[in-house]
Design a protein around this motif. Structure first.
Motif, mmCIF file in Angstrom:
data_model
loop_
_atom_site.group_PDB
_atom_site.id
_atom_site.type_symbol
_atom_site.label_atom_id
_atom_site.label_comp_id
_atom_site.label_asym_id
_atom_site.label_seq_id
_atom_site.Cartn_x
_atom_site.Cartn_y
_atom_site.Cartn_z
ATOM 1 N N ARG A 82 -2.604 -79.951 0.524
ATOM 2 C CA ARG A 82 -1.404 -79.985 -0.299
ATOM 3 C C ARG A 82 -0.734 -81.352 -0.212
ATOM 4 N NH1 ARG A 82 1.771 -74.307 0.453
ATOM 5 N NH2 ARG A 82 0.111 -72.984 -0.318
ATOM 6 N N GLU A 111 -7.396 -76.735 -17.579
ATOM 7 C CA GLU A 111 -8.808 -77.100 -17.442
ATOM 8 C C GLU A 111 -9.644 -75.896 -17.023
ATOM 9 O OE1 GLU A 111 -8.770 -80.246 -14.581
ATOM 10 O OE2 GLU A 111 -8.168 -81.778 -16.043
ATOM 11 N N GLN A 112 -9.128 -75.095 -16.102
ATOM 12 C CA GLN A 112 -9.854 -73.907 -15.669
ATOM 13 C C GLN A 112 -9.956 -72.877 -16.788
ATOM 14 O OE1 GLN A 112 -7.741 -72.659 -12.170
ATOM 15 N NE2 GLN A 112 -8.790 -74.125 -10.837
ATOM 16 N N SER A 169 3.390 -80.236 -12.944
ATOM 17 C CA SER A 169 2.628 -80.674 -14.124
ATOM 18 C C SER A 169 1.147 -80.811 -13.794
ATOM 19 C CB SER A 169 3.196 -81.982 -14.673
ATOM 20 O OG SER A 169 3.060 -83.010 -13.718
ATOM 21 N N ARG A 170 0.816 -81.274 -12.584
ATOM 22 C CA ARG A 170 -0.582 -81.382 -12.185
ATOM 23 C C ARG A 170 -1.244 -80.002 -12.128
ATOM 24 N NH1 ARG A 170 -3.886 -80.688 -8.036
ATOM 25 N NH2 ARG A 170 -2.251 -79.930 -6.650
ATOM 26 N N LEU A 171 -0.516 -79.005 -11.589
ATOM 27 C CA LEU A 171 -1.050 -77.651 -11.522
ATOM 28 C C LEU A 171 -1.213 -77.037 -12.907
ATOM 29 C CD1 LEU A 171 0.861 -76.252 -8.409
ATOM 30 C CD2 LEU A 171 -1.551 -76.870 -8.568
ATOM 31 N N ARG A 172 -0.310 -77.351 -13.836
ATOM 32 C CA ARG A 172 -0.451 -76.851 -15.205
ATOM 33 C C ARG A 172 -1.696 -77.432 -15.867
ATOM 34 N NH1 ARG A 172 5.846 -77.148 -17.071
ATOM 35 N NH2 ARG A 172 6.463 -75.203 -16.071
ATOM 36 N N VAL A 173 -1.934 -78.702 -15.661
ATOM 37 C CA VAL A 173 -3.128 -79.342 -16.226
ATOM 38 C C VAL A 173 -4.385 -78.733 -15.614
ATOM 39 C CG1 VAL A 173 -4.418 -81.527 -16.321
ATOM 40 C CG2 VAL A 173 -1.973 -81.500 -16.824
ATOM 41 N N GLN A 174 -4.341 -78.490 -14.318
ATOM 42 C CA GLN A 174 -5.485 -77.876 -13.638
ATOM 43 C C GLN A 174 -5.737 -76.473 -14.174
ATOM 44 O OE1 GLN A 174 -4.947 -77.518 -9.424
ATOM 45 N NE2 GLN A 174 -7.066 -76.894 -9.061
ATOM 46 N N ARG A 175 -4.668 -75.712 -14.406
ATOM 47 C CA ARG A 175 -4.816 -74.370 -14.963
ATOM 48 C C ARG A 175 -5.429 -74.420 -16.360
ATOM 49 N NH1 ARG A 175 0.341 -71.528 -16.842
ATOM 50 N NH2 ARG A 175 -0.255 -72.644 -18.693
ATOM 51 N N GLU A 199 3.960 -82.302 -9.204
ATOM 52 C CA GLU A 199 3.001 -81.303 -8.717
ATOM 53 C C GLU A 199 2.891 -80.132 -9.691
ATOM 54 O OE1 GLU A 199 0.189 -79.544 -6.240
ATOM 55 O OE2 GLU A 199 0.945 -81.588 -6.330
ATOM 56 N N GLU A 231 -12.670 -74.014 -19.124
ATOM 57 C CA GLU A 231 -13.976 -73.773 -18.516
ATOM 58 C C GLU A 231 -14.340 -72.292 -18.572
ATOM 59 O OE1 GLU A 231 -17.560 -74.646 -16.916
ATOM 60 O OE2 GLU A 231 -16.057 -76.098 -17.541
#
Length: 155
Positions: free
Chosen positions: A2, A24-25, A16-22, A14, A28
């Protein structure tokens, strides 16, 4: 690991980074589900064609099929899937394709006759039998006999 969040800007970054990661997932996962649907399209198509062929062969009316579907409950559906799997897994593990398919067809036909009402009827009969056997085996409690009559006193 973390990231260390020390102030509100770090927290917003953090988030916004988690939203982008979500996102992307999610993209996929949609790709994977699309590939699975594409792979399963042909087998499902073949199954529907074969089932339609057997319906036409045995002359089941579509209205009768709808009535039969209404009469089925969750127990019937579970048994139609689980019974062939269990029989092929435990009773016929080394049999060939033809034997397994025959077992699957026969067990599915047998599972159509089983529903919630028949299961509860069997359970009720078993519980009544168990209760009646317990009532027969019960005897009245006997008073303990210590050799002294209860109303006797010495004067």
């Amino acid at each position: 690991m973390r990231p260390k969040i020390e102030n509100i800007t770090d927290l917003r970054g953090e988030i916004s980074r988690l939203r982008v990661q979500r996102l992307e997932q999610e993209v996929e996962l949609t790709k994977v589900t699309a590939r699975l649907k594409a792979r399963l399209h042909f087998p499902v198509l073949v199954y529907t064609k074969i089932s339609d062929f057997f319906i036409e062969l045995f002359g089941d009316d579509p209205e009768d099929l709808n009535k039969k579907k209404e009469n089925k409950d969750w127990v019937t559906n579970i048994l139609r899937v689980g019974l062939p799997l269990a029989l092929n897994r435990f009773l016929f593990p080394r049999s060939g394709f033809l034997m397994k398919s025959v077992v699957a067809m026969v067990s599915q036909k047998a599972a159509k006759n089983v529903n919630k009402d028949s299961i509860t009827g069997i359970i009720d009969k078993v519980t009544d039998w168990i209760k009646s056997s317990k009532e027969k085996s019960r005897k009245e409690p006997r008073m303990a006999d210590y050799g002294i009559p209860p109303d006797s006193e010495t004067y």
